[in-house]
Write a protein that holds these residues in place. Structure first.
Motif, PDB file in Angstrom:
ATOM      1  N   ARG A 151      12.405  23.707  20.606  1.00 34.10           N
ATOM      2  CA  ARG A 151      11.885  22.501  21.245  1.00 34.10           C
ATOM      3  C   ARG A 151      10.363  22.405  21.181  1.00 34.10           C
ATOM      4  O   ARG A 151       9.812  21.348  20.887  1.00 34.10           O
ATOM      5  CB  ARG A 151      12.354  22.436  22.695  1.00 34.10           C
ATOM      6  CG  ARG A 151      11.869  21.184  23.400  1.00 34.10           C
ATOM      7  CD  ARG A 151      12.493  21.003  24.745  1.00 34.10           C
ATOM      8  NE  ARG A 151      13.889  20.638  24.553  1.00 34.10           N
ATOM      9  CZ  ARG A 151      14.822  20.765  25.472  1.00 34.10           C
ATOM     10  NH1 ARG A 151      14.530  21.231  26.642  1.00 34.10           N
ATOM     11  NH2 ARG A 151      16.059  20.412  25.222  1.00 34.10           N
ATOM     12  N   HIS A 152       9.655  23.495  21.459  1.00 35.89           N
ATOM     13  CA  HIS A 152       8.206  23.410  21.636  1.00 35.89           C
ATOM     14  C   HIS A 152       7.394  23.876  20.436  1.00 35.89           C
ATOM     15  O   HIS A 152       6.218  23.544  20.331  1.00 35.89           O
ATOM     16  CB  HIS A 152       7.794  24.186  22.889  1.00 35.89           C
ATOM     17  CG  HIS A 152       8.437  23.638  24.124  1.00 35.89           C
ATOM     18  ND1 HIS A 152       8.016  22.477  24.728  1.00 35.89           N
ATOM     19  CD2 HIS A 152       9.505  24.073  24.845  1.00 35.89           C
ATOM     20  CE1 HIS A 152       8.773  22.233  25.781  1.00 35.89           C
ATOM     21  NE2 HIS A 152       9.688  23.173  25.871  1.00 35.89           N
ATOM     22  N   ARG A 192      15.557  28.437  22.495  1.00 36.70           N
ATOM     23  CA  ARG A 192      15.431  27.024  22.890  1.00 36.70           C
ATOM     24  C   ARG A 192      13.951  26.623  22.948  1.00 36.70           C
ATOM     25  O   ARG A 192      13.577  25.551  22.506  1.00 36.70           O
ATOM     26  CB  ARG A 192      16.108  26.780  24.233  1.00 36.70           C
ATOM     27  CG  ARG A 192      16.066  25.297  24.622  1.00 36.70           C
ATOM     28  CD  ARG A 192      16.725  25.024  25.956  1.00 36.70           C
ATOM     29  NE  ARG A 192      18.114  25.425  25.922  1.00 36.70           N
ATOM     30  CZ  ARG A 192      18.738  26.036  26.924  1.00 36.70           C
ATOM     31  NH1 ARG A 192      18.110  26.301  28.045  1.00 36.70           N
ATOM     32  NH2 ARG A 192      19.997  26.366  26.816  1.00 36.70           N
ATOM     33  N   ARG A 207       9.508  21.486  17.564  1.00 35.20           N
ATOM     34  CA  ARG A 207       9.538  20.126  18.117  1.00 35.20           C
ATOM     35  C   ARG A 207      10.856  19.399  17.815  1.00 35.20           C
ATOM     36  O   ARG A 207      10.881  18.215  17.495  1.00 35.20           O
ATOM     37  CB  ARG A 207       8.348  19.294  17.647  1.00 35.20           C
ATOM     38  CG  ARG A 207       7.029  19.909  18.059  1.00 35.20           C
ATOM     39  CD  ARG A 207       5.871  19.005  17.704  1.00 35.20           C
ATOM     40  NE  ARG A 207       4.612  19.649  17.927  1.00 35.20           N
ATOM     41  CZ  ARG A 207       3.987  19.757  19.099  1.00 35.20           C
ATOM     42  NH1 ARG A 207       4.546  19.262  20.170  1.00 35.20           N
ATOM     43  NH2 ARG A 207       2.826  20.351  19.200  1.00 35.20           N
ATOM     44  N   ASP A 223      18.299  11.666  23.682  1.00 35.70           N
ATOM     45  CA  ASP A 223      18.562  11.238  25.054  1.00 35.70           C
ATOM     46  C   ASP A 223      19.889  10.508  25.125  1.00 35.70           C
ATOM     47  O   ASP A 223      20.201   9.665  24.280  1.00 35.70           O
ATOM     48  CB  ASP A 223      17.452  10.299  25.549  1.00 35.70           C
ATOM     49  CG  ASP A 223      16.135  11.031  25.727  1.00 35.70           C
ATOM     50  OD1 ASP A 223      16.162  12.255  25.968  1.00 35.70           O
ATOM     51  OD2 ASP A 223      15.084  10.373  25.632  1.00 35.70           O
ATOM     52  N   SER A 226      11.481  27.545  30.127  1.00 40.84           N
ATOM     53  CA  SER A 226      12.466  27.565  29.046  1.00 40.84           C
ATOM     54  C   SER A 226      12.247  28.775  28.137  1.00 40.84           C
ATOM     55  O   SER A 226      13.209  29.328  27.602  1.00 40.84           O
ATOM     56  CB  SER A 226      12.455  26.262  28.251  1.00 40.84           C
ATOM     57  OG  SER A 226      11.341  26.181  27.405  1.00 40.84           O
ATOM     58  N   ASN A 229      13.806  18.024  19.510  1.00 42.22           N
ATOM     59  CA  ASN A 229      14.270  17.619  20.836  1.00 42.22           C
ATOM     60  C   ASN A 229      15.672  17.050  20.758  1.00 42.22           C
ATOM     61  O   ASN A 229      16.067  16.465  19.752  1.00 42.22           O
ATOM     62  CB  ASN A 229      13.328  16.581  21.446  1.00 42.22           C
ATOM     63  CG  ASN A 229      11.995  17.187  21.809  1.00 42.22           C
ATOM     64  OD1 ASN A 229      11.931  18.304  22.298  1.00 42.22           O
ATOM     65  ND2 ASN A 229      10.924  16.458  21.540  1.00 42.22           N
ATOM     66  N   GLU A 230      16.406  17.229  21.846  1.00 42.74           N
ATOM     67  CA  GLU A 230      17.740  16.656  21.931  1.00 42.74           C
ATOM     68  C   GLU A 230      17.620  15.146  22.063  1.00 42.74           C
ATOM     69  O   GLU A 230      16.656  14.628  22.621  1.00 42.74           O
ATOM     70  CB  GLU A 230      18.467  17.207  23.155  1.00 42.74           C
ATOM     71  CG  GLU A 230      18.680  18.699  23.116  1.00 42.74           C
ATOM     72  CD  GLU A 230      19.269  19.233  24.403  1.00 42.74           C
ATOM     73  OE1 GLU A 230      19.818  18.434  25.192  1.00 42.74           O
ATOM     74  OE2 GLU A 230      19.171  20.436  24.625  1.00 42.74           O
TER      75      GLU A 230
END
Length: 198
Positions: A24-25, A20, A28, A33, A13, A30-31
């Motif tokens: 995300r990382h 992105r 932190r 679910d 990614s 996150n999309e």
């Protein structure tokens, strides 16, 4: 805030979209679910992986079995692995039938691989390696290798295999930008081969 451990998928990614990766990382974020109402191709891939893991753990050398026995054993395992998904979603039956239509071809490929001297050793094997950073820090790259084979008679020669449930043509188009297999090979010093099984 930089992560000290980065998975192979996170590294991918980063290469694909640094923003992105950062969101995300590092942050932190996150999309959420989504609730899936249908069986997705990713779910199919997980079931294929699980069925092959169980089959090879029970039958590490396929060439020692008759063709009929090997096909019957793999078919039973596939039906068992897909059973829960089929109970939740009847569309999983179509995915299972798709996979079952390829079992004989897969077993033929496996026999050819064994004739070349390769033997199944492990599935879903964790791998990791630490790297020094210019600022004196370290980062650990980690992941799970779908399958590791060992060359018969060469204890230090490993083959790293990654199962892909896509057409070979689609897979070939992805290879130019692929970092997954090179990352696994970087983490596993005994690797003499890294390949996708489509």
């Amino acid at each position: 805030r930089l992560p000290v451990r980065v998975s192979v998928s996170a590294l991918k990614s980063l290469v694909d979209c640094p923003y992105r990766f950062f969101a995300r990382h590092v942050l932190r974020l996150n999309e959420l679910d989504d609730v899936a109402e249908t069986m997705e191709k990713q779910d199919y891939g997980l079931l294929v992986h699980r069925s092959l893991e169980r089959f090879h753990a029970a039958h590490p050398v396929v060439s020692e079995m008759s063709e009929d026995d090997a096909l019957a054993a793999l078919t039973r395992i596939v039906e068992d692995v897909f059973a829960a998904a089929e109970a939740d979603n009847w569309l999983a039956l179509g995915w299972r039938l798709r996979w079952q239509s390829r079992l004989a071809g897969y077993l033929d490929w496996q026999r050819r691989r064994e004739a070349d001297g390769w033997r199944w050793q492990a599935a879903e094997a964790p791998a990791a390696r630490r790297f020094s950073l210019p600022d004196g820090g370290e980062v650990e790259l980690h992941g799970r290798i779908d399958r590791i084979d060992r060359m018969n008679g060469a204890p230090a020669a490993l083959g790293l295999l990654d199962y892909k449930t896509m057409k070979r043509g689609d897979l070939r188009r992805l290879l130019a930008d692929d970092i997954q297999l090179p990352a696994y090979a970087l983490m596993c010093e005994e690797a003499v081969q890294a390949a996708y099984v489509a």
